[in-house]
Structure formats: C-alpha cells, structure tokens
Design a protein around this motif. Structure first.
Motif, PDB file in Angstrom:
ATOM      1  N   ALA A  42      88.405 -25.671 -21.936  1.00 43.12           N
ATOM      2  CA  ALA A  42      87.096 -25.700 -22.332  1.00 43.12           C
ATOM      3  C   ALA A  42      87.687 -26.207 -23.767  1.00 43.12           C
ATOM      4  CB  ALA A  42      86.285 -24.224 -22.691  1.00 43.12           C
ATOM      5  N   ARG A  43      88.468 -25.419 -24.123  1.00 47.09           N
ATOM      6  CA  ARG A  43      88.896 -26.031 -25.816  1.00 47.09           C
ATOM      7  C   ARG A  43      89.061 -27.224 -25.484  1.00 47.09           C
ATOM      8  NH1 ARG A  43      90.524 -20.141 -25.861  1.00 47.09           N
ATOM      9  NH2 ARG A  43      93.181 -21.650 -25.132  1.00 47.09           N
ATOM     10  N   LEU A  44      89.995 -28.095 -24.571  1.00 40.99           N
ATOM     11  CA  LEU A  44      90.786 -29.081 -23.669  1.00 40.99           C
ATOM     12  C   LEU A  44      89.589 -30.375 -23.697  1.00 40.99           C
ATOM     13  CD1 LEU A  44      92.751 -28.732 -20.948  1.00 40.99           C
ATOM     14  CD2 LEU A  44      93.641 -29.416 -23.588  1.00 40.99           C
ATOM     15  N   LEU A  45      88.311 -30.291 -23.740  1.00 34.81           N
ATOM     16  CA  LEU A  45      86.726 -30.455 -23.362  1.00 34.81           C
ATOM     17  C   LEU A  45      85.788 -30.989 -25.108  1.00 34.81           C
ATOM     18  CD1 LEU A  45      85.775 -29.766 -19.308  1.00 34.81           C
ATOM     19  CD2 LEU A  45      87.264 -31.725 -20.419  1.00 34.81           C
ATOM     20  N   GLU A  46      86.293 -30.009 -25.802  1.00 33.51           N
ATOM     21  CA  GLU A  46      85.424 -29.578 -26.843  1.00 33.51           C
ATOM     22  C   GLU A  46      85.387 -30.768 -27.740  1.00 33.51           C
ATOM     23  OE1 GLU A  46      84.746 -25.930 -30.343  1.00 33.51           O
ATOM     24  OE2 GLU A  46      86.350 -26.240 -29.077  1.00 33.51           O
ATOM     25  N   PRO A  47      86.535 -31.938 -27.682  1.00 37.03           N
ATOM     26  CA  PRO A  47      86.068 -32.773 -28.838  1.00 37.03           C
ATOM     27  C   PRO A  47      84.836 -33.177 -27.699  1.00 37.03           C
ATOM     28  CG  PRO A  47      88.276 -32.543 -28.339  1.00 37.03           C
ATOM     29  CD  PRO A  47      87.590 -31.224 -27.288  1.00 37.03           C
ATOM     30  N   TRP A  48      85.431 -33.569 -26.296  1.00 44.43           N
ATOM     31  CA  TRP A  48      83.942 -34.926 -26.013  1.00 44.43           C
ATOM     32  C   TRP A  48      83.000 -34.089 -25.592  1.00 44.43           C
ATOM     33  CZ3 TRP A  48      89.094 -34.282 -25.883  1.00 44.43           C
ATOM     34  CH2 TRP A  48      89.387 -35.677 -25.659  1.00 44.43           C
ATOM     35  N   LEU A  49      82.347 -32.759 -25.152  1.00 44.76           N
ATOM     36  CA  LEU A  49      81.514 -32.175 -25.018  1.00 44.76           C
ATOM     37  C   LEU A  49      80.584 -30.745 -25.837  1.00 44.76           C
ATOM     38  CD1 LEU A  49      82.759 -30.924 -21.122  1.00 44.76           C
ATOM     39  CD2 LEU A  49      81.263 -33.070 -22.099  1.00 44.76           C
ATOM     40  N   GLY A  50      81.863 -30.462 -26.657  1.00 47.14           N
ATOM     41  CA  GLY A  50      81.124 -29.636 -27.278  1.00 47.14           C
ATOM     42  C   GLY A  50      81.479 -28.086 -26.920  1.00 47.14           C
ATOM     43  N   SER A  51      81.162 -27.296 -27.954  1.00 50.19           N
ATOM     44  CA  SER A  51      81.412 -25.808 -27.816  1.00 50.19           C
ATOM     45  C   SER A  51      80.560 -25.685 -26.838  1.00 50.19           C
ATOM     46  CB  SER A  51      82.004 -25.580 -29.605  1.00 50.19           C
ATOM     47  OG  SER A  51      80.170 -25.157 -29.965  1.00 50.19           O
ATOM     48  N   GLY A  52      81.124 -23.390 -26.821  1.00 52.05           N
ATOM     49  CA  GLY A  52      80.451 -23.069 -25.776  1.00 52.05           C
ATOM     50  C   GLY A  52      79.889 -24.109 -24.408  1.00 52.05           C
ATOM     51  N   LEU A  53      80.461 -24.432 -23.625  1.00 52.17           N
ATOM     52  CA  LEU A  53      81.153 -25.570 -22.682  1.00 52.17           C
ATOM     53  C   LEU A  53      80.988 -24.330 -21.789  1.00 52.17           C
ATOM     54  CD1 LEU A  53      80.384 -28.356 -20.847  1.00 52.17           C
ATOM     55  CD2 LEU A  53      83.037 -28.051 -21.208  1.00 52.17           C
ATOM     56  N   ASN A  54      79.706 -24.526 -20.428  1.00 52.15           N
ATOM     57  CA  ASN A  54      79.985 -23.425 -19.520  1.00 52.15           C
ATOM     58  C   ASN A  54      80.962 -24.096 -18.241  1.00 52.15           C
ATOM     59  OD1 ASN A  54      80.589 -21.853 -17.275  1.00 52.15           O
ATOM     60  ND2 ASN A  54      77.842 -21.244 -17.278  1.00 52.15           N
TER      61      ASN A  54
END
Length: 331
Positions: free
Chosen positions: A120-132
C-alpha cells in the motif's frame, strides 16, 4: 693653475662616466614576450573558462559513472517474483510457496515477502492513503536476495515456479542492468568527446595567441634569430611565458569547478528531505566526486598548463623554421 684645471677636468670626466654607468647598471633586460598585456589577460580568462568547463565535464562523467555503478550493484543483488491475483488463488499461500521454492536454489541468500502495508505504501503516491489491497487486483511481490559472486540459475527458478503458479513471474533485472550499463558507457563516451573538443579548442586558442604575440614581436625575433640566437632559446622564452599564463588560467578554472562541486554537495546534504534533493540524489548521488574526481581536476589543470606550453613551443619552432626557409629569398 694649469694643474688645477687638469685635475678639475679629470674629476668632471670621472663624474660623467659614473653618471652614465649608473643608469646602464640599472637597466633591465626586457623579455621577448610582454609579461602583462591585454592579449595575455584575455588568454588567461579563456583558458580559465575552458578549464572550468573541462573539469565540470570530467566531474559530471565521474558522477554518472559512479552512480550507474551503484545502481547496477543494487539491481544485481536482487531479483523480484511477481504474483498476479487470479480467481481462486490464495495469494498468501502462493507467496509462501513461491518464496520456499526460490529459497531452495543455491545462490539465493534470502527471500522476503512484501506485505500488504508495504505494498500500500508503494502505491500511495498514485492511489492515495487508506488503500485496501484486497479490493483491487494488485500484484504482490517477493524480493529475492542473490549472491553476486555465485548467482543462481534464474531459468531453473522460473521452470520450478511457473508450473505450480502460472500467474507468477521472475524478473532478474538483467534487462535493466544491460540498459544501465549501455547508458553509462554512452554518457562516458559523450563526456570524453566533449572533453577532447574543449582541449582542442584550448590548443587552437593558444596557437592563435602565440602567433599574435610573435607577430607583435616579429622584428625582434627575426633579429635575434639572424644574429645567432638559438631557436631553443627563443622557444624557451615563449614556452615559459605561456606555461605561466596557462597555469594561471587552469588553476583559476579548476578552483572554480571544485567550488561548484563543493557547493552542490553541501546543498544536497542540507536539503535531503525535500523532493528536489531526493530526485537529484537518486539520479546523481550526493554530488560528491570523491578523491578520484578531485585528483582528476588537479591532473586536468596540469594537463592544460603543460598543453599550453607545448603548443606555444611547437608554434614558435614552426615559425622559426619558416624563417629559415624564407631567409634565402629575403637575402
């Protein structure tokens, strides 16, 4: 009376000779090439600029080469297993199974599964925080640490994993390493070509400056040459003058280049937390060229100074040889 007049005349004659001898003793030999003139100052500035650009080019090539080497070493130490989610696949069990299979091969030091939080941290710059992660078809990764001295058989690992886990793929990063090596070699080649062009421009500048100095003092040089002054003496005078000129300009340009690298290194160390500094550090490291880079700057200064002296010497010798060829016609 006659004796007094004679003594007085002798004294006056001795005083006159002493007066003439004094300025004659204080007279200094003027150099063939003027020590300071407008052309000389302009040449120092030109050599300083060319040395500055040459040192910057050398330093940039050193930075790119060292950074590419670090990237290549980091990439070559790891491989990645990617498992794509498909219907009916137990992702956690698949990750464990793939990790166990890869860990059994010789040359594999360790395996590490990237958990949900890290993904999730790897994808946070593109998909934002709180990703499931479970709500999206996000591939999961396994980092395989390999032995650089004895790497494993990647083809065998693929052959062992693919039949059991068709959605899994192994990336050994060989393509990226090859591309990175090609980029580094291309950058070094371009830098060497630019450096050669700058040194060629410096040589041509010194040639024109030497010819200009000889044209301004041509009558003196020809008289010295015709009365028996050796070509080595005249060439030595020019070589000495242009060696001092070249070293002054090269030292100034090299010092300016070193100052630039020190300032950039200080800036990157003071702005480590900013996005701009992070990007610059990722691309070029910490802008520290190291002891090898500073040694290269010193060698560049010495090379340009020596090249300036050698070029002026060759130009003077060629000029005097041309005088010898034209002398019968002139006579």
């Amino acid at each position: 009376m006659t004796e007094l007049s004679a003594e007085h005349f002798v004294e006056r004659e001795q005083d006159a000779e002493a007066t003439e001898a004094k300025p004659r003793a204080q007279r200094r030999m003027a150099p063939i090439v003027p020590a300071q003139n407008i052309a000389g100052r302009a040449l120092v500035l030109v050599i300083a600029i060319m040395t500055f650009l040459s040192c910057l080019t050398f330093g940039a090539v050193t930075l790119v080469r060292d950074t590419a080497s670090v990237w290549e070493n980091q990439i070559s130490r790891e491989a990645t297993i990617q498992i794509k989610p498909v219907d009916g696949l137990d992702m956690e069990a698949a990750l464990t199974q793939a990790s166990q299979i890869a860990g059994e091969f010789p040359g594999v030091k360790a395996t590490r599964i990237i958990d949900r939080e890290a993904t999730a941290r790897l994808l946070e710059p593109w998909l934002g925080s709180g990703l499931n992660i479970d709500e999206l078809p996000v591939p999961r990764l396994i980092i395989v640490t390999i032995d650089e001295n004895s790497p494993p058989d990647f083809a065998a690992i693929r052959a062992a994993i693919t039949p059991k886990l068709p959605s899994a793929s192994l990336d050994d990063h060989r393509t990226w390493v090859d591309r990175l090596g090609a980029m580094a070699r291309t950058t070094v080649t371009i830098g060497i070509a630019v450096l050669a062009l700058m040194l060629s421009a410096t040589v041509l500048t010194v040639v024109f400056a030497t010819r200009g100095a000889m044209a301004g003092n041509g009558h003196i040089i020809e008289v010295l040459h015709f009365v028996g002054a050796e070509a080595r003496f005249i060439a030595r005078e020019f070589r000495r003058h242009f060696l001092v000129t070249g070293m002054k300009g090269a030292a100034a340009g090299g010092a300016a280049a070193v100052l630039v690298f020190i300032v950039f290194s200080w800036w990157s160390s003071r702005n480590m937390a900013t996005p701009q500094a992070d990007q610059a550090t990722a691309l070029f490291g910490n802008f520290a060229i190291g002891s090898a880079g500073y040694l290269g700057v010193v060698l560049m200064v010495l090379v340009i100074g020596g090249l300036t002296a050698a070029t002026s010497h060759a130009t003077v010798v060629a000029y005097l040889s041309d005088i010898d060829v034209r002398q019968p016609d002139a006579g």
